[in-house]
Design an enzyme around this catalytic site. Structure first.
Site, PDB file in Angstrom:
ATOM      1  N   HIS A   1       0.694  -1.236  -0.127  1.00 25.22           N
ATOM      2  CA  HIS A   1       0.253  -0.082   0.032  1.00 25.22           C
ATOM      3  C   HIS A   1       0.704   1.334   0.082  1.00 25.22           C
ATOM      4  O   HIS A   1       0.779   1.995  -1.089  1.00 25.22           O
ATOM      5  CB  HIS A   1      -0.887   0.072   1.149  1.00 25.22           C
ATOM      6  CG  HIS A   1      -1.747  -1.244   1.289  1.00 25.22           C
ATOM      7  ND1 HIS A   1      -2.952  -1.646   0.527  1.00 25.22           N
ATOM      8  CD2 HIS A   1      -1.712  -2.066   2.291  1.00 25.22           C
ATOM      9  CE1 HIS A   1      -3.489  -2.590   1.195  1.00 25.22           C
ATOM     10  NE2 HIS A   1      -2.772  -3.138   1.958  1.00 25.22           N
TER      11      HIS A   1
HETATM   12  C1  BDR Z   1      -3.278   0.934   5.301  1.00 29.18           C
HETATM   13  O1  BDR Z   1      -3.597   0.337   6.587  1.00 29.18           O
HETATM   14  C2  BDR Z   1      -2.308  -0.164   7.167  1.00 29.18           C
HETATM   15  O2  BDR Z   1      -2.250  -1.264   7.885  1.00 29.18           O
HETATM   16  C3  BDR Z   1      -1.173  -0.180   6.253  1.00 29.18           C
HETATM   17  O3  BDR Z   1       0.183   0.349   6.730  1.00 29.18           O
HETATM   18  C4  BDR Z   1      -1.517   0.905   5.192  1.00 29.18           C
HETATM   19  O4  BDR Z   1      -1.285   2.219   5.327  1.00 29.18           O
HETATM   20  C5  BDR Z   1      -3.644  -0.013   4.350  1.00 29.18           C
HETATM   21  O5  BDR Z   1      -5.401  -0.164   4.605  1.00 29.18           O
END
Ligand code: BDR
Ligand code: CA
Length: 315
Positions: free
Chosen positions: A244
């Site tokens: 992500h």
């Molecule tokens: C986001 O949530 C977090 O757990 C990850 O680091 C990312 O920023 C993804 O939904």
């Protein structure tokens, strides 16, 4: 964007946050990282701050200040994600306890002070976690809104809808009121939602490329991505786990590998069922004014090629 960009990274590291920080540090010709601000999110604030320091020491760049920010969302109890990131928030690599410490001074004040000190429009805020610190800064110092060049954030979803609930992505879900403040702030926004991050799959071949780089940063990233797979492969049934937060930094470095649409994004704050939903007018069916560049897709091969090229330059 080719010129040097001043950025502040607001983060809850997090394996994918760590890769994003390393990508920024590995790109000194394009990115001047003014500092890192931590936020409660994936795990509690103290662990996230420790993790940020560990990542800086891994990269050998301990001169970058780390300021701790808010320990909880604006209104709601903190929701964390140990089930995704492990008890430390950064399970996977065996990183030593940091020698350095967080810099004194609250993270929210660091954001305000740096935005005021730098030329108008020159600072980009990169948000990789819940938006509490950014909202606090905008509320405490409204004068900074027109001085912020852009906010680039990982959060939300439209076509992919949710990952922590059926309706919401984790970062927006944790502090929807903060997200609402940020999305209404008038600051130019670029949103990297699940719609694009779910295309950036860390396949075994891509993880092996990090492991085979021969540097400790590449090996640590291979361990991080290997850890993230445990949960995500079972959840999604895809050939790799989505990556992500590095999409935020990759968009700064190579926006041409992404595509999206300028449209209105509004945050659901009142419904418990759809709390934190990013209601995106992707088809322009309302008169609500566009407030965000909402990225829908990206070239995964180009994204991983960029990551590999840059991470190979680190220790
Ligand atoms: C986001 O949530 C977090 O757990 C990850 O680091 C990312 O920023 C993804 O939904
Ligand atoms: Ca994150």
């Amino acid at each position: 964007m080719s010129s040097l960009q001043k950025i502040i990274i607001d983060t809850d590291p997090g394996q994918d946050d760590a890769v994003a920080i390393l990508l920024a540090l590995a790109s000194p010709a394009e990115i001047d990282l003014l500092g890192i601000v931590t936020i409660a999110g994936n795990v509690g604030l103290a662990r996230n701050t420790l993790n940020a320091l560990k990542v800086l020491e891994l990269s050998g760049r301990t001169g970058v200040p780390v300021h701790a920010g808010c320990a909880r969302p604006l209104l709601r109890p903190l929701v964390t994600a140990e089930h995704v990131h492990g008890q430390t928030g950064l399970d996977g690599p065996d990183l030593p306890a940091p020698q350095s410490e967080a810099t004194p001074g609250h993270g929210v004040d660091f954001i305000i002070d740096r935005v005021r000190a730098e030329p108008e429009g020159s600072v980009t805020l990169c948000a990789l976690g819940p938006l509490t610190n950014l909202a606090m800064a905008l509320v405490k110092a409204p004068d900074i809104a027109p001085r912020i060049g852009r906010i680039v954030l990982m959060g939300g979803a439209y076509f992919e809808v949710g990952n922590i609930t059926p309706a919401a992505e984790f970062n927006i879900y944790v502090d929807p009121e903060a997200a609402d403040i940020v999305f209404r702030s008038g600051v130019p926004l670029t949103v990297l939602p699940l719609d694009v991050t779910h295309q950036m799959l860390a396949t075994p071949e891509r993880i092996a490329a990090f492991r085979n780089m021969g540097n400790r940063s590449g090996a640590a990233i291979a361990d991080m991505l290997g850890y993230s797979e445990r949960f995500d492969l079972a959840k999604y049934g895809w050939p790799g786990a989505p990556l992500h937060d590095p999409c935020v930094i990759a968009w700064l470095l190579a926006p041409e590998i992404f595509s999206g649409r300028h449209c209105n994004v509004a945050i659901e704050t009142t419904s418990e069922l759809t709390r934190g939903m990013t209601v995106t007018d992707y088809w322009h069916v309302t008169d609500r004014p566009a407030n965000a560049m909402f990225i829908r897709s990206g070239d995964a091969d180009a994204f991983y090629a960029l990551l590999a090229e840059r991470i190979a330059t680190l220790p």
